[in-house]
Design a protein around this motif. Structure first.
Motif, PDB file in Angstrom:
ATOM      1  N   MET A 374       4.495  -7.077 -23.787  1.00  0.00           N
ATOM      2  CA  MET A 374       5.282  -7.570 -24.796  1.00  0.00           C
ATOM      3  C   MET A 374       4.821  -9.186 -25.203  1.00  0.00           C
ATOM      4  N   LEU A 377       1.654  -8.718 -26.854  1.00  0.00           N
ATOM      5  CA  LEU A 377       2.146  -8.108 -28.233  1.00  0.00           C
ATOM      6  C   LEU A 377       2.448  -9.222 -29.218  1.00  0.00           C
ATOM      7  N   PHE A 378       3.509 -10.153 -28.693  1.00  0.00           N
ATOM      8  CA  PHE A 378       3.856 -11.199 -29.668  1.00  0.00           C
ATOM      9  C   PHE A 378       2.900 -12.406 -29.822  1.00  0.00           C
ATOM     10  N   GLN A 381       0.568 -11.092 -32.589  1.00  0.00           N
ATOM     11  CA  GLN A 381       1.306 -10.933 -33.676  1.00  0.00           C
ATOM     12  C   GLN A 381       1.365 -12.144 -34.384  1.00  0.00           C
ATOM     13  N   VAL A 382       1.553 -13.366 -33.509  1.00  0.00           N
ATOM     14  CA  VAL A 382       1.499 -14.682 -33.889  1.00  0.00           C
ATOM     15  C   VAL A 382       0.086 -14.931 -34.588  1.00  0.00           C
ATOM     16  N   ALA A 384      -2.009 -12.945 -35.825  1.00  0.00           N
ATOM     17  CA  ALA A 384      -2.164 -12.185 -37.135  1.00  0.00           C
ATOM     18  C   ALA A 384      -1.499 -12.622 -38.263  1.00  0.00           C
ATOM     19  N   LEU A 385      -0.051 -13.239 -37.868  1.00  0.00           N
ATOM     20  CA  LEU A 385       0.743 -13.791 -38.908  1.00  0.00           C
ATOM     21  C   LEU A 385       0.216 -15.021 -39.507  1.00  0.00           C
ATOM     22  N   LYS A 388      -1.961 -15.307 -42.351  1.00  0.00           N
ATOM     23  CA  LYS A 388      -1.264 -14.730 -43.736  1.00  0.00           C
ATOM     24  C   LYS A 388       0.027 -15.607 -44.256  1.00  0.00           C
ATOM     25  N   PHE A 391       4.019 -20.730 -41.731  1.00  0.00           N
ATOM     26  CA  PHE A 391       4.887 -20.945 -40.718  1.00  0.00           C
ATOM     27  C   PHE A 391       4.187 -20.752 -39.205  1.00  0.00           C
ATOM     28  N   TRP A 395       2.948 -21.861 -34.829  1.00  0.00           N
ATOM     29  CA  TRP A 395       3.380 -21.289 -33.351  1.00  0.00           C
ATOM     30  C   TRP A 395       2.146 -20.970 -32.605  1.00  0.00           C
TER      31      TRP A 395
END
Lengths: 516, 62
Positions: A374, A377-378, A381-382, A384-385, A388, A391, A395
């Protein structure tokens, strides 16, 4: 040109031929923290004996990135001009994922500061500049090749046993300050251990000399194509030296990785083939601290008291803030101006600051080297976000850069005044006439009068502030005027919109007693 | 503000179907990535640390 490590002279200390009188302060370790401590005490009239087991400045690539707050201390200690002249100032940081920039920040966006937010300069230069000052200062008795091999605190003083090339001798003092680094021998001899987390991830540090026009910026990569799946950090330092940190993973073999035939191809992938390798080392790190920094007459500062990961420039800068915090308190206790209890406030404030550093550093480390599952994973994905949405950029954590800790304080406050200058915070610098506020504050406590009358009968230096837009923004907010009580380390102790002499006097007493 | 644990979403059946549809055709790894992004996006949108802490506590209850 590689740095020229000139040995400092060893002089046989007087203690070898007969007992020395008791000293006020013995400082163990002439790194940046020990040297700055001796010089800070000297500016307050306190003599010290500064012992170092070696006779050269720090070898290789260690602390490189010095904060504005450290430069403010260097200004007081008389080396800021040299540091600014030699170092590479920077304010822009860029963070990349893969080979694409995800976001950048510019710390210089804050106006009205005359010192840069950060300057990169090799630790050996900082030590050289500080040692030059120390050797010229009659209040600093700097002794090279004096290794402490024993310590005890029997009776009413602290006693150390010292080994020199000419034999052993003993010294006694009111206080011993342990500034002897992450592998502190004082800490080991006192059977004290760190508490906290250890990270097994290995990183490679390399200093390379390169004629290039990489800007003086902080570059951080998550998963760059040149360094498969790992992270990388690049900083420019003085003399065309660049520092590269490469994550190696927990299973890397440090001896293997340090070999030039393995290091050079890795670095070539980052910067190309035209460089000279100056220094290479492999490290793991910890985010840990001593439970207490004050042990009766032995006080720990810097890495001997707390260690963090290198991402965030919270090592040496934090050690220098320890110096800032302890200097005036120790001087006041030694002069009988303040009770011994004032030193407890050093412990309380700097332990809290170390916890803040450790918290930031641990979070950054977890982000950089997430455990599988996990966490990974997070983290991914931070990243990856962040490509795009806006915000998620905030992070992304490649290290939260050193900023002065805001100490917990119950000093008088008024909600109308701006939060940035609340009790516990360092006074922000502002322009004053042709100069700057911090240069007008001496080494003593002071009252800053902003558009207000100062009550009579107070025995404190007063700085009448010129009110300009920045002063209004940082010290007044919507209030018509304000009075600030500032500690000798430039931390706000209390502030009022109006105050009478009795109120201010009682805040001054609380300050010297180190009340929270 | 505290976490809302009473019905608060119009057409929850429709949202539930949309959530499943968003996962359709994704591998388990891709689905986990989608969920993670969704959590982060919603956390930012909610923007209230206390609510998020309460939500985490509720989700951890067995």
């Amino acid at each position: 040109m590689p740095y020229d490590y000139k040995p400092f002279p060893y002089v046989a200390p007087p203690g070898l031929s007969g007992p020395e009188p008791r000293h006020k302060v013995i400082i163990v370790g002439a790194g940046p923290v020990g040297l700055a401590m001796a010089l800070d005490l000297a500016t307050r009239g306190v003599p010290s004996v500064l012992l170092d087991d070696n006779d050269v400045v720090a070898m290789g690539s260690r602390a490189i990135c010095w904060s504005r707050r450290s430069l403010e201390l260097f200004t007081r200690l008389g080396i800021a001009d040299k540091v600014l002249d030699k170092g590479e100032t920077w304010s822009v940081g860029r963070t990349c994922h893969g080979d694409d920039e995800v976001f950048s920040f510019d710390l210089a966006a804050e106006p009205g500061q005359h010192l840069p937010p950060f300057i990169n300069i090799q630790q050996y230069y900082i030590e050289e500049f500080l040692a030059e000052r120390a050797l010229a200062d009659p209040l600093v008795d700097l002794r090279f090749r004096n290794r402490v091999i024993g310590i005890d605190q029997s009776g009413d003083g602290a006693h150390v046993t010292i080994r020199t090339p000419d034999g052993q001798y003993g010294l006694s003092a009111d206080f011993v300050l342990a500034c002897d680094g992450g592998r502190s021998t004082i800490r080991a001899m006192m059977d004290l251990d760190f508490e906290g987390e250890r990270f097994d991830e290995r990183f490679l540090i390399a200093d390379i000399e390169m004629k290039a026009d990489f800007p003086a910026e902080r570059w951080f990569w998550f998963e760059p194509t040149f360094h498969d799946g790992q992270s990388a950090l690049l900083h420019r330092q003085a003399d065309d030296i660049y520092r590269i940190d490469l994550q190696l993973g927990w299973d890397a073999d440090p001896e293997e990785e340090k070999k030039p035939e393995n290091v050079i191809p890795r670095i070539e992938k980052v910067v190309g083939p035209d460089f000279e390798l100056e220094w290479v080392s492999v490290y793991t790190f910890q985010c840990r601290r001593l439970r207490d920094f004050v042990h009766d007459r032995v006080i720990f500062l810097g890495d001997s008291a707390h260690v963090v990961s290198p991402f965030g420039a919270r090592g040496a800068n934090s050690g220098l803030q320890d110096v800032d915090n302890l200097g005036w308190k120790l001087a006041a206790v030694l002069a009988g101006r303040a009770p011994r209890g004032l030193l407890d406030s050093y412990n309380r404030e700097r332990v809290a600051a170390a916890d803040e550093d450790i918290r930031h550093s641990t979070r950054a480390t977890r982000f950089m080297t997430p455990s599988p599952g996990m966490e990974r994973l997070f983290r991914d994905q931070v990243l990856a976000l962040a490509g795009k949405t806006e915000f998620a950029r905030g992070w992304v954590n490649s290290g939260r850069l050193s900023a002065p800790c805001i100490y917990a304080s119950t000093g008088a406050d008024d909600p109308m005044l701006p939060a940035a200058t609340r009790p516990g915070a360092v006074v922000p610098d502002v322009p004053q006439g042709n100069g700057w506020l911090l240069n007008r504050l001496g080494t003593d406590a002071a009252l800053l009068a902003v558009n207000c009358a100062v009550p009579g009968g107070l025995d404190l230096p007063v700085v009448e502030m010129q009110v300009n837009a920045l002063v209004r923004e940082r010290f007044l907010g919507d209030a018509p005027g304000a009075l600030y009580l500032v500690r000798p380390d430039q931390v706000v102790a209390a502030r009022w919109i109006t105050a009478d002499a009795r109120t201010v006097s009682s805040a001054v007493r609380a300050m010297w007693e180190g009340r929270e | 503000m505290t976490l809302i644990t009473t019905p608060n979403l119009d057409d929850h059946d429709g949202f539930y179907a949309e959530l499943l549809a968003a996962h359709r055709g994704l591998s388990e790894t891709q689905g986990q990535a989608l969920n993670a992004q969704l959590i982060l996006i919603l956390a930012n949108h909610i923007g209230d640390r206390e609510v998020l802490t309460e939500a985490l506590e509720l989700a951890r209850q067995r």
